[in-house]
Enzyme design. Structure first.
Site, PDB file in Angstrom:
ATOM      1  N   HIS A   1       1.887   4.160  -3.075  1.00 32.61           N
ATOM      2  CA  HIS A   1       1.836   5.623  -2.957  1.00 32.61           C
ATOM      3  C   HIS A   1       3.145   6.246  -3.449  1.00 32.61           C
ATOM      4  O   HIS A   1       3.139   7.193  -4.238  1.00 32.61           O
ATOM      5  CB  HIS A   1       1.619   6.026  -1.494  1.00 32.61           C
TER       6      HIS A   1
ATOM      7  N   HIS B   1       0.839  -1.203   0.000  1.00 27.45           N
ATOM      8  CA  HIS B   1       0.000   0.000   0.000  1.00 27.45           C
ATOM      9  C   HIS B   1       0.873   1.252   0.000  1.00 27.45           C
ATOM     10  O   HIS B   1       0.670   2.164  -0.811  1.00 27.45           O
ATOM     11  CB  HIS B   1      -0.900  -0.038   1.236  1.00 27.45           C
ATOM     12  N   GLU B   2       1.848   1.295   0.898  1.00 22.85           N
ATOM     13  CA  GLU B   2       2.714   2.473   0.993  1.00 22.85           C
ATOM     14  C   GLU B   2       3.671   2.573  -0.196  1.00 22.85           C
ATOM     15  O   GLU B   2       3.930   3.666  -0.701  1.00 22.85           O
ATOM     16  CB  GLU B   2       3.495   2.443   2.310  1.00 22.85           C
TER      17      GLU B   2
END
Length: 217
Positions: free
Chosen positions: A25, A21-22
């Site tokens: 980003h 997820h990170e």
């Protein structure tokens, strides 16, 4: 004991979902011109730079006591000054995390389908290793849909809040962003009261059923 076993099985798919997820980003931010996450070594699958003690604590709490599993890593730093179109680029960066979790949930669904199709029946039900992977793939689906939908809650500083800011007129977006200072407190209240669970649980259940239908399980 069942909750502790669930925590152990959920650890790998949740940790993978949180890290990817990170990284998503940071990767999208890099593609839009911001090298901050890359320069700080955050575009890596090594969990150490991503670990947030409070986020891991929330993962343990939700795995033990709530119907869905949720946690977070250290937020990837993003510098909007590098973006050519700050509002639209930030919207894309924010959407990348939840979309990655949805993709990962579908990949766990595919892994579950392949395992059920090709693994021997005795291995699936008579072997601790088989049972572990069978449960892990199932929790991987549920946990990553949980991560996606919790992050899509339109509450700053969650991804859903940033996405909504990018869609609102600039004046309303700036006013809405001010909620971010209370965002974490509001999230804790929603989780503790069960209000968030009452909304997200049916959505996660529908996504689970849809994934099983998609793969003919």
């Amino acid at each position: 004991s069942e909750s502790i076993s669930r925590l152990a099985v959920a650890f790998v798919p949740v940790l993978l979902g949180i890290i990817l997820h990170e990284v998503a980003h940071g990767w999208v931010a890099l593609r839009r011109g911001d090298p901050t996450a890359w320069m700080l070594g955050r575009l890596t699958l090594n969990p150490v730079p991503h670990i947030d003690p409070m986020g891991m604590g929330m993962f343990a709490f939700t795995a033990l006591f709530t119907p869905f599993v949720f946690g977070w890593a250290k937020p990837v730093p993003v510098n909007v000054r590098y973006f050519r179109n700050p509002r639209s680029d930030m919207l894309l960066v924010s959407a990348a995390g939840p979309l990655t979790n949805i993709t990962l949930a579908l990949l766990f669904g595919l892994a579950l389908k392949l395992m059920l199709t090709f693994a021997p029946h005795d291995f699936l039900l008579g072997s601790p290793v088989g049972k572990y992977f069978l449960e892990m793939f199932q929790i991987g689906i549920i946990a990553n849909f949980s991560l996606a939908f919790v992050n899509l809650v339109p509450l700053p500083p969650l991804d859903g809040g940033h996405i909504l800011e990018g869609l609102l007129p600039r004046r309303l977006a700036n006013a809405y962003a001010g909620i971010g200072r209370y965002g974490f407190l509001i999230l804790v209240v929603l989780l503790a009261s069960g209000m968030l669970s009452s909304v997200l649980t049916p959505l996660i259940r529908w996504s689970w059923n849809t994934t099983l239908w998609l793969y003919g399980i």
